[in-house]
Design an enzyme around this catalytic site. Structure first.
Site: not given
Ligand code: 26Q
Length: 777
Positions: A334, A510-511, A516, A618, A622
């Protein structure tokens, strides 16, 4: 499966009477939750048992994962049973409003994407009648709860998720197993959670292990009045599954973590071997014919040496055990970020699991004799990812671009030797929770146009494409607006901030991690803020920027970014001159249940990691499924999202993987800073007193422009991508004014989301990796 709602009501009332001494009308949400959930557990128990018996003699797959982010189960279980709406009516008529169950806590036995993926897979496997069982750990405390203090700092609190009970699991003490460590033995007690499929009688099982002591109390010590020692063994055992490690992107070599991983591995394998013997007898040579095990990253990779150990204890040779292990296991990677890869110091490992170390050493010797140049052990360190590639049938990444990078980069040498092992399995999400349950309004609109079974045949969304017309777009826009009204009410209640549903809802949830690039988003917001005040963006469509993210408690840089964004938010939200244009909300304690409110309300989905860093994502799927356009880079599953939905219906920006690779060693962020006065003004707010500053913000500032001994400046290319990011963001903002054209883009995303059902993903695992067949219940 047919379940009678009146019957559920009666059992619930009886439960409330004898367990809580209250009537339905008097019951607290927690009591109602427990009683109702138990009533449902009773009425599915026969079907559950039937599902287990059905599988007994067949080949099956087991998912090994240290995390399952299952969220709140009560609504999704009622939904999958097909009785949510009717039961709400039934209970309302009897005086209880099931919307009070919104208060029930999530089961957050996972950090983020990897844990949520495991939960979506279980839902999909049950719904597709695929024989898959989940194995995991029952942490007493799940992912911490987050709040912000008056200075905008993240504060963590323990997540005691089961303090009011855990009605969705059964303790199965009779299946307890023993786990041996050099200095003590602990019990692993299984708790079984039913995985209720959608529109099928089939019910799968998630088996979660909880550690307990063999002897709860040392009576000799107790009699000697040494109470600490009397309870020492109990505490030491229970410590193992006390808490979920809250890291999701950096690896830490902690002793307790080794114990967790070993308990997960050994308990699950002992359980599987026991069942194997019951069903197939004591000839272990056919084990791999009946069992496939998927390793969710390397967290359960100790299962590889542990299976070999257990088989050797049954009388096999090392070579025989190795061969069976290799045919049994497959491994999903991952992440390619080296700081997240598990590398255990062998001395530490030996002090906790000595026999495992011996077997890892034998595996390493075998590898080195067969393939000089490859290794598992180097510098007294065990590389768990390499071991997993070596002793696995298949290795997969989680999006096409990620699987390619595994072959080209991280596992390049391994790919040369074992090319046939490498696969891709692009992630997916369960459309039941992430559309049916959280967005019944949009679900109804779609059902009417493509047919009632699209939640189990998500590829049917494609049928929308030819039907999209202005009427449908207007209907979609009205639904989106209603979901924004609903989210605004939630945010008002939880954050005390009021937002206008006529604004654009721009969402990044998100985290929190530097890769990110929440910081890049925040800088663009600051830049836009100043430009609005300068009068440079007269036609800017009012926007609320919504952030939701938890930082690992020990990740100081990430915590600084949270505090900075909170400071920016305070400044902007308190500036009356931009009140009708801009708002910034950083929601507290973003989790599954919050996501179910935010995602249906989003217009714009921020997926902005530098190309080549986000394995898949992911959340992007969504948001797409709920009709947000993606503002994103060519990274992870974004690549496939825009391939499906069209570049013209999304907002793609930034450098590609090869571009970034080619500038990596020469890139000098300060040149961009010097050349772009707008970006400079935004970045300076980290240090110039526009918002409160501090040493950590100054350090963050200098990491962008000067770098540090361990990183080049701007390691995640924020300045590099900034200009194209801002341009693209402003283009999306302009386009939004064309409400019909923009709504059409949103709908094209909905209509193109069929590929991203986890039903598709899990069927690919079943047929291409596990070789298991669906089984009608
Ligand atoms: C490892 C060792 C010690 C302590 C913690 C950990 C640990 C725990 C969790 C390391 C990583 C994680 C979680 C990783 C994760 O969530 N990865 C995400 O997986 C998603 C599902 O495949 C992808 O969509 C995301 O791109 C990826 O970041």
């Amino acid at each position: 499966m047919h379940i009678n709602c009146q019957h559920i009501l009666q059992i619930t009332e009886a439960q409330l009477r004898y367990e809580h001494d209250v009537t339905l009308r008097e019951a607290s949400p927690q009591a109602l939750h427990e009683a109702l959930s138990k009533a449902v557990m009773m009425s599915i128990s026969e079907a559950w048992g039937e599902s287990k018996r059905n599988r007994m003699h067949r080949r099956k797959a087991c998912y090994f994962s240290a995390e399952y982010l299952i969220g709140r189960l009560v609504y999704s279980n009622l939904y999958n049973l097909g009785i949510l709406d009717e039961l709400k009516q039934t209970f309302l008529a009897a005086g209880a409003d099931l919307s009070c169950l919104e208060e029930i806590e999530d089961a957050a036995l996972g950090n983020g994407g990897l844990g949520r993926l495991a939960a979506c897979f279980l839902d999909s496997a049950a719904s597709c009648n695929l024989p898959l069982s989940g194995y995991g750990l029952r942490y007493r405390f799940g992912l911490f709860k987050q709040r912000f203090d008056e200075n905008g700092n993240q504060k963590e609190a323990a997540d005691d998720w089961s303090k009011y009970g855990d009605p969705w699991s059964y303790r199965r003490y009779n299946h307890t197993v023993k786990i041996q460590f050099p200095d003590h033995t602990v019990l692993a007690v299984p708790y079984d959670v039913p995985i209720i499929g959608y529109g099928t009688k089939n019910i799968g099982t998630l088996r979660l292990w909880q550690c307990e002591a063999e002897e709860e109390l040392d009576f000799d010590a107790f009699n000697a009045q040494d109470y600490q020692r009397a309870l020492a063994a109990k505490n030491e055992a229970e410590d193992i599954t006390r808490v979920l490690y809250p890291n999701d992107s950096t690896w830490e070599g902690k002793r307790l973590r080794v114990k967790q991983q070993y308990v997960l591995s050994s308990a699950s394998l002992q359980d599987i071997l026991r069942v194997y013997k019951v069903n197939h007898g004591t000839d272990m040579s056919r084990f791999a014919d009946f069992v496939a095990i998927q390793l969710n990253d390397t967290h359960p990779a100790m299962s590889i040496p542990e299976l070999i150990r257990l088989l050797m204890a049954e009388g096999m040779t090392f070579e025989q055990g190795f061969d069976i292990a290799q045919r049994t296991f497959s491994y999903t990677n991952h992440t390619i970020m080296t700081e997240a890869l598990e590398k255990w110091n062998m001395d530490l490992l030996r002090s906790v699991v000595p026999e495992i170390c011996d077997i890892i050493t034998r595996i390493d010797n075998k590898l080195k004799s067969e393939h000089p140049g490859l290794y598992i052990l180097k510098d007294n360190t065990a590389h768990m990812a390499y071991m997993s590639v070596y002793v696995a049938s298949y290795v997969n990444g989680v999006a096409e671009i990620h699987s390619q990078i595994l072959k080209d980069d991280l596992f390049h040498q391994w790919y040369q030797v074992f090319p046939e092992r490498f696969q891709n399995k692009t992630n997916g999400i369960t459309p039941r929770r992430w559309l049916g349950l959280c967005n019944p309004e949009l679900t109804r609109m779609i059902k009417y146009r493509v047919g009632g079974d699209f939640l189990t045949h998500l590829e049917k969304l494609e049928l929308l494409k030819s039907q999209i017309d202005d009427d449908m777009v207007r209907q979609f826009n009205a639904i989106k607006h209603s979901k924004k009204v609903a989210l605004a009410a939630v945010i008002e209640r939880c954050e005390g901030i009021s937002i206008n549903p006529d604004f654009i809802f721009d969402v990044q949830v998100k985290r929190l991690h530097e890769y990110k690039r929440q910081l890049m988003n925040a800088l663009s917001v600051v830049d836009i803020y100043f430009r609005i005040k300068d009068g440079q963006l007269p036609d800017f469509h009012p926007t609320v920027f919504i952030f939701g993210a938890k930082s690992a408690p020990g990740y100081d840089r990430a915590k600084t970014i949270i505090r900075y964004i909170n400071r920016i938010a305070r400044m902007i939200n308190n500036d009356a001159s931009v009140r009708d244009k801009l708002k910034v909300v950083f929601v507290q304690n973003y989790n599954c249940s919050y996501a179910e409110h935010i995602i249906p309300a989003a217009d714009i989905s921020e997926q902005i990691s530098p190309a080549g860093t986000e394995a898949s994502g992911t959340g992007n799927m969504k948001l797409m499924l709920n009709g947000a356009v993606t503002l994103g880079t060519m990274d992870g599953a974004n690549v496939e999202i825009v391939r499906e939905a069209g570049l013209e219906n999304n907002y793609i920006f930034g450098a590609s993987v090869p571009e970034l690779a080619s500038i990596r060693d020469t890139y000098w962020a300060r040149n961009i800073y010097d050349a772009d006065p707008f970006l400079r003004r935004a970045i300076n707010t980290l240090v110039d007193g526009t918002v409160p500053t501090d040493d950590q913000q100054r350090e963050l500032f200098s990491s962008l422009l000067d770098g540090a001994s361990w990183h080049r400046p701007d390691h995640y290319f924020i300045l590099k991508d900034y200009q194209s990011y801002l341009e693209t963001k402003l283009r999306a903002n302009r386009d939004y004014a064309g409400r019909l054209a923009f709504g059409r883009k949103c709908l094209m995303n909905v209509a193109s989301a069929g590929k991203f059902s986890s039903d598709r993903t899990i069927r690919q695992y079943a047929s291409e990796i596990w070789h298991v067949e669906p089984q009608q219940p």
